[in-house]
Design a protein around this motif. Structure first.
Motif, PDB file in Angstrom:
ATOM      1  N   PRO A  56       0.786  -1.097  -0.193  1.00  0.00           N
ATOM      2  CA  PRO A  56      -0.032   0.191  -0.077  1.00  0.00           C
ATOM      3  C   PRO A  56       0.971   1.284  -0.190  1.00  0.00           C
ATOM      4  CG  PRO A  56      -0.779  -1.525   1.558  1.00  0.00           C
ATOM      5  CD  PRO A  56       0.488  -2.037   1.173  1.00  0.00           C
ATOM      6  N   THR A  57       1.899   1.337   0.849  1.00  0.00           N
ATOM      7  CA  THR A  57       2.885   2.416   0.674  1.00  0.00           C
ATOM      8  C   THR A  57       3.714   2.613  -0.411  1.00  0.00           C
ATOM      9  OG1 THR A  57       2.680   2.303   3.023  1.00  0.00           O
ATOM     10  CG2 THR A  57       4.317   3.827   2.182  1.00  0.00           C
ATOM     11  N   ALA A  58       4.204   1.524  -0.697  1.00  0.00           N
ATOM     12  CA  ALA A  58       5.164   1.457  -1.747  1.00  0.00           C
ATOM     13  C   ALA A  58       5.051   1.765  -3.184  1.00  0.00           C
ATOM     14  CB  ALA A  58       6.274   0.242  -1.705  1.00  0.00           C
ATOM     15  N   LEU A  59       3.408   1.135  -3.477  1.00  0.00           N
ATOM     16  CA  LEU A  59       2.947   1.080  -4.702  1.00  0.00           C
ATOM     17  C   LEU A  59       1.848   1.914  -5.096  1.00  0.00           C
ATOM     18  CD1 LEU A  59       3.689  -2.612  -5.753  1.00  0.00           C
ATOM     19  CD2 LEU A  59       4.981  -0.774  -6.051  1.00  0.00           C
ATOM     20  N   ALA A  68      11.065   6.540  -2.837  1.00  0.00           N
ATOM     21  CA  ALA A  68      11.979   6.096  -1.512  1.00  0.00           C
ATOM     22  C   ALA A  68      12.187   4.368  -1.316  1.00  0.00           C
ATOM     23  CB  ALA A  68      11.173   6.988  -0.584  1.00  0.00           C
ATOM     24  N   ALA A  69      10.954   3.868  -1.807  1.00  0.00           N
ATOM     25  CA  ALA A  69      11.120   2.362  -1.538  1.00  0.00           C
ATOM     26  C   ALA A  69      12.311   1.833  -2.407  1.00  0.00           C
ATOM     27  CB  ALA A  69       9.765   1.818  -1.846  1.00  0.00           C
ATOM     28  N   ALA A  70      12.284   2.317  -3.789  1.00  0.00           N
ATOM     29  CA  ALA A  70      13.281   1.860  -4.631  1.00  0.00           C
ATOM     30  C   ALA A  70      14.676   2.044  -3.984  1.00  0.00           C
ATOM     31  CB  ALA A  70      13.104   2.713  -6.065  1.00  0.00           C
ATOM     32  N   VAL A  71      14.832   3.428  -3.729  1.00  0.00           N
ATOM     33  CA  VAL A  71      16.209   3.966  -2.899  1.00  0.00           C
ATOM     34  C   VAL A  71      16.525   2.983  -1.821  1.00  0.00           C
ATOM     35  CG1 VAL A  71      17.027   5.708  -1.566  1.00  0.00           C
ATOM     36  CG2 VAL A  71      15.865   6.292  -3.665  1.00  0.00           C
ATOM     37  N   THR A  72      15.631   2.664  -1.064  1.00  0.00           N
ATOM     38  CA  THR A  72      15.686   1.787   0.446  1.00  0.00           C
ATOM     39  C   THR A  72      16.260   0.335  -0.040  1.00  0.00           C
ATOM     40  OG1 THR A  72      13.910   2.786   1.315  1.00  0.00           O
ATOM     41  CG2 THR A  72      14.845   0.736   2.518  1.00  0.00           C
ATOM     42  N   LEU A  73      15.509  -0.206  -0.956  1.00  0.00           N
ATOM     43  CA  LEU A  73      16.058  -1.413  -1.807  1.00  0.00           C
ATOM     44  C   LEU A  73      17.322  -1.380  -2.240  1.00  0.00           C
ATOM     45  CD1 LEU A  73      12.919  -3.017  -3.559  1.00  0.00           C
ATOM     46  CD2 LEU A  73      14.180  -3.853  -1.675  1.00  0.00           C
ATOM     47  N   PHE A  74      17.783  -0.390  -3.018  1.00  0.00           N
ATOM     48  CA  PHE A  74      19.008  -0.258  -3.418  1.00  0.00           C
ATOM     49  C   PHE A  74      20.068  -0.082  -2.412  1.00  0.00           C
ATOM     50  CE2 PHE A  74      22.491   2.411  -5.246  1.00  0.00           C
ATOM     51  CZ  PHE A  74      22.924   1.581  -6.325  1.00  0.00           C
ATOM     52  N   ALA A  75      19.803   0.583  -1.174  1.00  0.00           N
ATOM     53  CA  ALA A  75      20.665   0.854  -0.383  1.00  0.00           C
ATOM     54  C   ALA A  75      20.883  -0.736   0.615  1.00  0.00           C
ATOM     55  CB  ALA A  75      20.219   1.942   0.726  1.00  0.00           C
ATOM     56  N   ALA A  76      19.655  -1.318   0.733  1.00  0.00           N
ATOM     57  CA  ALA A  76      19.717  -2.455   1.721  1.00  0.00           C
ATOM     58  C   ALA A  76      20.567  -3.349   0.897  1.00  0.00           C
ATOM     59  CB  ALA A  76      18.308  -3.318   1.619  1.00  0.00           C
ATOM     60  N   ALA A  91      15.110   9.853   2.497  1.00  0.00           N
ATOM     61  CA  ALA A  91      14.816   9.959   0.982  1.00  0.00           C
ATOM     62  C   ALA A  91      13.330  10.307   1.056  1.00  0.00           C
ATOM     63  CB  ALA A  91      14.920   8.769   0.292  1.00  0.00           C
ATOM     64  N   VAL A  92      12.492   9.699   1.701  1.00  0.00           N
ATOM     65  CA  VAL A  92      11.038  10.030   1.647  1.00  0.00           C
ATOM     66  C   VAL A  92      10.680  11.499   2.401  1.00  0.00           C
ATOM     67  CG1 VAL A  92      10.080   9.246   3.778  1.00  0.00           C
ATOM     68  CG2 VAL A  92       8.841   8.736   1.815  1.00  0.00           C
ATOM     69  N   VAL A  93      11.378  11.847   3.500  1.00  0.00           N
ATOM     70  CA  VAL A  93      11.382  13.125   4.023  1.00  0.00           C
ATOM     71  C   VAL A  93      11.720  14.306   2.949  1.00  0.00           C
ATOM     72  CG1 VAL A  93      12.172  14.785   5.605  1.00  0.00           C
ATOM     73  CG2 VAL A  93      11.730  12.469   6.311  1.00  0.00           C
TER      74      VAL A  93
ATOM     75  N   ALA B 189       4.714 -12.302  -7.033  1.00  0.00           N
ATOM     76  CA  ALA B 189       3.444 -12.846  -6.939  1.00  0.00           C
ATOM     77  C   ALA B 189       2.699 -12.030  -5.826  1.00  0.00           C
ATOM     78  CB  ALA B 189       3.316 -14.143  -6.435  1.00  0.00           C
ATOM     79  N   SER B 190       3.324 -11.704  -4.457  1.00  0.00           N
ATOM     80  CA  SER B 190       2.817 -11.329  -3.319  1.00  0.00           C
ATOM     81  C   SER B 190       2.363  -9.841  -3.765  1.00  0.00           C
ATOM     82  CB  SER B 190       3.597 -11.115  -2.165  1.00  0.00           C
ATOM     83  OG  SER B 190       3.105 -10.481  -0.996  1.00  0.00           O
ATOM     84  N   ALA B 191       3.425  -9.057  -4.534  1.00  0.00           N
ATOM     85  CA  ALA B 191       3.056  -7.574  -4.757  1.00  0.00           C
ATOM     86  C   ALA B 191       2.086  -7.613  -5.509  1.00  0.00           C
ATOM     87  CB  ALA B 191       4.401  -7.020  -5.524  1.00  0.00           C
ATOM     88  N   VAL B 192       1.816  -8.244  -6.791  1.00  0.00           N
ATOM     89  CA  VAL B 192       0.856  -8.030  -7.341  1.00  0.00           C
ATOM     90  C   VAL B 192      -0.607  -8.376  -6.976  1.00  0.00           C
ATOM     91  CG1 VAL B 192      -0.406  -9.144  -9.833  1.00  0.00           C
ATOM     92  CG2 VAL B 192       2.291  -8.428  -9.524  1.00  0.00           C
ATOM     93  N   ALA B 193      -0.616  -9.735  -6.235  1.00  0.00           N
ATOM     94  CA  ALA B 193      -1.850 -10.096  -5.763  1.00  0.00           C
ATOM     95  C   ALA B 193      -2.324  -9.004  -4.332  1.00  0.00           C
ATOM     96  CB  ALA B 193      -1.698 -11.354  -5.281  1.00  0.00           C
TER      97      ALA B 193
END
Lengths: 99, 240
Positions: A56-59, A68-76, A91-93, B189-193
């Motif tokens: 819900p938040t990321a997409l 910001a979610a993409a940035v977090t994943l890249f950083a993780a 990033a989100v702020v 799959a989890s993201a799409v569903a």
């Protein structure tokens, strides 16, 4: 001392379900072995839950959160977890000020 | 003998003690902002004792508390303990009953991995298990309490992006559990569903639907040779 009865119910429910998992596998392995596809599904459960939780938040919130979610994943994938959390939150702020 | 083993277990976990602190402070802060009292936070940490699942539950937490959704989400996030508990069994049968109950009841990702590694070279003893888990167990509620007491003082947490911290934390946890392509399939799959369910259905159904879709996709993708034992070994390597 402040205890709310609904809070207490939720906490005890969480504790019960967690103990059931910890002891359930330990006890059941005597009778059945979880292998193959069933084990793959069980192993995938935590990442599948975590993905569903961020959806819900990321997409579906806005461009600032998605980027910001993409940035977090890249950083993780490159930094220690706690640093990646700080980078993503910063990033989100920043992005919320811009978009 | 007991204390030699105790010392051994304690030294094995020592490097990880400090690593838990920032997460515990963060958890205490976020939980107190959702309206949990410090006593409730300590109770949760001491009885649930599972960091990732606790972050998940606090994310779902609202007023009034959706008890069923909170408990269900905790169970889903902790399902891996089912496999971890099963993997422990052959290595703890030599322990006394109290030590066995204690360790199966409160093992964490970290202590589980270290104990399995240890059992490759020496049998587990009550001393080792207590040294490994004792202070590590107390560490979590303690720093969460400090987080609750200090973090409760911050007002308007959204200004500092605190609402997004959950998302960032979960994305990092996904990375920590990553097992290659099968994880990619489950996550996709989890993201799409999950997204479809979140748009179409009320409440927290998207968590359950996303989780089950991801699991089914992983099961469908699985092939012989990508078995559980290998991934357990990989986890062991990654965590120790």
């Amino acid at each position: 001392m402040s205890f709310d009865s609904i809070h207490l119910t939720a906490i005890l429910g969480m504790a019960a379900v967690t103990l059931a998992m910890r002891f359930g596998g330990y006890l059941l392995v005597r009778y059945v072995t979880v292998t193959g596809r069933a084990a793959a599904a069980m192993e995938a459960m935590p990442v599948a839950v975590l993905t569903a939780l961020v959806v819900p938040t990321a997409l579906a919130t806005g461009p600032a959160e998605t980027v910001a979610a993409a940035v977090t994943l890249f950083a993780a994938w490159r930094l220690p977890i706690i640093v990646a959390v700080i980078v993503g939150t910063a990033a989100v702020v920043a992005l919320r000020l811009v978009v | 003998m007991f204390w030699t083993e105790f010392r051994r277990g304690f030294l094995d976990i020592l490097p990880l003690l400090a690593g838990v602190m920032p997460f515990a402070l963060l958890f205490g802060t976020l939980a107190s902002q959702k309206g949990l009292s410090p006593v409730e936070i300590v109770l949760m940490c001491a009885t649930v004792y599972a960091g990732g699942a606790q972050f998940v539950s606090i994310d779902v937490w609202a007023t009034p508390v959706p008890v069923l959704a909170v408990v269900l989400a905790t169970g889903l996030a902790n399902a891996r303990y089912f496999l971890m508990g099963a993997a422990l069994r052959p290595h703890v049968t030599g322990l006394s009953w109290p030590a066995r109950l204690w360790f199966v009841g409160i093992h964490s990702d970290e202590t589980w991995a270290i104990a399995l590694k240890r059992s490759q070279t020496a049998a587990l003893t009550p001393g080792y298990v207590l040294g490994l888990t004792g202070l590590f167990y107390l560490n979590w509620p303690f720093w969460c309490l400090i987080g609750a007491l200090v973090g409760g003082l911050i007002d308007d947490p959204a200004r500092y992006g605190a609402d997004f911290m959950f998302v960032a934390m979960f994305l990092c946890l996904i990375r920590g559990m990553w097992q290659g392509r099968i994880s990619l399939v489950a996550v996709g799959a989890s993201a799409v569903a999950g997204l479809a369910a979140q748009q179409l259905l009320p409440g927290h159904w998207y968590i359950f639907i996303g989780a089950v879709s991801g699991m089914l996709a992983a099961a469908a993708f699985w092939s012989p040779g990508s078995g559980r034992d290998e991934s357990c070994d990989a986890k062991l390597e990654a965590r120790t």
